[in-house]
Design an enzyme around this catalytic site. Structure first.
Site, mmCIF file in Angstrom:
data_model
loop_
_atom_site.group_PDB
_atom_site.id
_atom_site.type_symbol
_atom_site.label_atom_id
_atom_site.label_comp_id
_atom_site.label_asym_id
_atom_site.label_seq_id
_atom_site.Cartn_x
_atom_site.Cartn_y
_atom_site.Cartn_z
ATOM 1 N N GLN A 112 24.328 24.964 28.802
ATOM 2 C CA GLN A 112 25.132 25.523 27.698
ATOM 3 C C GLN A 112 26.530 24.928 27.636
ATOM 4 O OE1 GLN A 112 24.217 27.493 25.232
ATOM 5 N NE2 GLN A 112 22.197 28.082 25.945
ATOM 6 N N GLY A 124 15.796 20.585 30.007
ATOM 7 C CA GLY A 124 16.589 21.229 31.040
ATOM 8 C C GLY A 124 15.711 21.960 32.057
ATOM 9 N N CYS A 129 13.592 32.338 24.361
ATOM 10 C CA CYS A 129 12.291 32.506 25.002
ATOM 11 C C CYS A 129 11.928 33.984 25.110
ATOM 12 C CB CYS A 129 12.281 31.861 26.378
ATOM 13 S SG CYS A 129 13.737 30.921 26.778
ATOM 14 N N SER A 161 20.581 19.491 28.459
ATOM 15 C CA SER A 161 19.485 19.443 27.494
ATOM 16 C C SER A 161 20.055 19.081 26.118
ATOM 17 C CB SER A 161 18.823 20.826 27.452
ATOM 18 O OG SER A 161 17.786 20.831 26.510
ATOM 19 N N HIS A 202 19.139 19.301 23.026
ATOM 20 C CA HIS A 202 19.065 20.134 21.823
ATOM 21 C C HIS A 202 20.136 21.224 21.771
ATOM 22 C CE1 HIS A 202 16.808 23.882 23.141
ATOM 23 N NE2 HIS A 202 16.516 23.095 24.159
HETATM 24 N N1 PLP Z 1 19.120 26.701 31.029
HETATM 25 C C1 PLP Z 1 19.852 27.346 30.098
HETATM 26 C C2 PLP Z 1 21.132 27.986 30.484
HETATM 27 C C3 PLP Z 1 19.410 27.405 28.771
HETATM 28 O O1 PLP Z 1 20.131 28.061 27.854
HETATM 29 C C4 PLP Z 1 18.193 26.769 28.433
HETATM 30 C C5 PLP Z 1 17.679 26.826 27.050
HETATM 31 O O2 PLP Z 1 17.323 27.855 26.538
HETATM 32 C C6 PLP Z 1 17.481 26.102 29.437
HETATM 33 C C7 PLP Z 1 17.974 26.088 30.722
HETATM 34 C C8 PLP Z 1 16.198 25.410 29.145
HETATM 35 O O3 PLP Z 1 16.442 24.164 28.562
HETATM 36 P P1 PLP Z 1 15.242 23.411 27.801
HETATM 37 O O4 PLP Z 1 15.010 24.130 26.536
HETATM 38 O O5 PLP Z 1 15.760 22.018 27.590
HETATM 39 O O6 PLP Z 1 14.094 23.433 28.723
#
Ligand code: PLP
Length: 374
Positions: free
Chosen positions: A179, A71, A326, A199, A201
């Site tokens: 999400q 994502g 993160c 994304s 996962h």
């Molecule tokens: N955007 C949102 C709202 C997310 O919750 C996340 C994941 O934590 C991401 C982007 C990032 O996605 P990815 O882990 O596939 O890079």
């Protein structure tokens, strides 16, 4: 000790059917989809069937689905190309976007000297659409970037309404739907959205793969250069097993959507009821009627307990988080909660509890018991 996973907004367990599909592709279908021999053609066919299946799930056309590594990559690509190639001069976003959007926009602002405006938030963390309309009334080539479901507090954006507003003001509309895809129905024939991001996962698929929905004839240019994969928009040999796993996961997510949504919504209500009984001073960060799998709670504990609470729960085998994954190891308060809590409340422990269909009432009970022992 029973382990309890209540951190599904960070990532989700892969469904067994998805693992089977991926294992089969890894074992048998290892050709490079760009090769012209039968091995390559076989891999190419898996790739294109996956694309069709994903497009069908959100009522888009297959050519509008571009596979990416995650994502974050899809968000970076769309935002960067909107500025550097589509000549967007101004981005309207919010201070509670995921860092994959916020930090990208901040970097673009430095590099390209674009105007960035942050739309006001309502006290419950929702986007103030009246303020969005006011901001859009200015004359600039604009892109609006607002997420559909907030990953920390679960507030929901009315995608259809914001799409109409953007269309009316001739602004491009990008939404981080990481999400929400797989957890709510999206119809791209109806929604006036230019770009979406997903994304795997987050919907019980593998990590390290995602996709962008890019509306036909958008004019977007690649982020990096190399082979002709993904019509030249995303060079690099496609991760066929990941993509096949993602397509399977999305298919299953939508096939089971109603039953799983009901199960998770009931669990969320049960959790809130239990919190009301056991911790009467607790409050919900964001809209209490937010998205059905996320609830972010401010617990009536002293600020001294903030640092140890996750550790304490972890010792009892319970996984929740303080914000996005993160940041959860960081002592810095969440940038999302910082927008809506007082300085005092920000110091107190807030927990993001996010559920999936794999959770049960017993998991909620174990969490409540563990919190009572703090
Ligand atoms: N955007 C949102 C709202 C997310 O919750 C996340 C994941 O934590 C991401 C982007 C990032 O996605 P990815 O882990 O596939 O890079």
């Amino acid at each position: 000790m029973k382990k309890v996973y209540l951190d599904n907004a960070s990532t989700t367990a892969i469904r067994p059917e998805v693992i089977r599909e991926m294992t089969k592709v890894m074992a048998d279908d290892y050709g490079n989809p760009s090769s012209t021999h039968s091995f390559g053609r076989n891999a190419k066919s898996i790739l294109e069937l996956s694309r069709k299946s994903i497009a069908k799930a959100i009522n888009a056309s297959a050519q509008e689905i571009i596979f990416t590594s995650c994502g974050t990559e899809a968000n970076n690509w769309i935002l960067r190309s909107a500025v550097s190639d589509l000549k967007v001069k101004r981005i309207i976003t919010s201070k509670i976007e995921h860092h994959a959007v916020l930090f990208t926009i901040q970097a673009l602002q430095k590099e390209f000297d674009i105007q960035v405006d942050y739309v006001n938030l309502k006290p419950n963390g929702e986007i103030d659409l009246t303020n969005l309309v006011e901001l859009l009334s200015q004359e600039h080539k604009t892109l609006v970037s607002l997420m559909q479901v907030n990953n920390e507090i679960g507030t929901v954006l009315d995608l259809a309404r914001v799409g109409q507003i953007c269309q009316q003001y001739k602004a491009l509309f990008h939404s981080d739907t990481v999400q929400s895809i797989g957890k709510t129905v999206l119809d791209l024939q109806v929604l006036a959205v230019d770009f979406l991001v997903s994304s795997a996962h987050k919907f019980h698929g593998p990590k390290g793969v995602g996709f962008a929905f890019v509306r036909k004839n958008s004019g977007l240019q690649p982020l990096f250069y190399g082979g002709e994969q993904e019509k030249g928009l995303r060079a690099g040999t496609e991760a066929v097993h990941q993509i096949a796993g993602m397509a399977k996961a999305l298919e299953l997510a939508y096939a089971n959507l109603e039953i799983e949504r009901k199960h998770i919504s009931d669990l969320r209500s049960y959790l809130i009821e239990r919190l009301e009984v056991e911790f009467p001073g607790f409050s919900i960060n964001g809209n209490p009627d937010g998205f059905y799998n996320i609830v972010n709670v401010l617990l009536p504990f002293s600020a001294e307990k903030t640092a140890m609470i996750l550790f304490h729960l972890d010792m009892k085998g319970i996984a929740v988080s303080r914000g996005s994954a993160c940041q959860s190891g960081s002592i810095k308060p969440s940038h999302v909660l910082a927008e809506m809590l007082s300085v005092e409340d920000l110091k107190k422990p807030s927990l993001r509890i996010s559920m999936s269909h794999y959770n049960s009432k017993e998991d909620v009970d174990l969490l409540i018991e563990a919190l009572k022992s703090i």
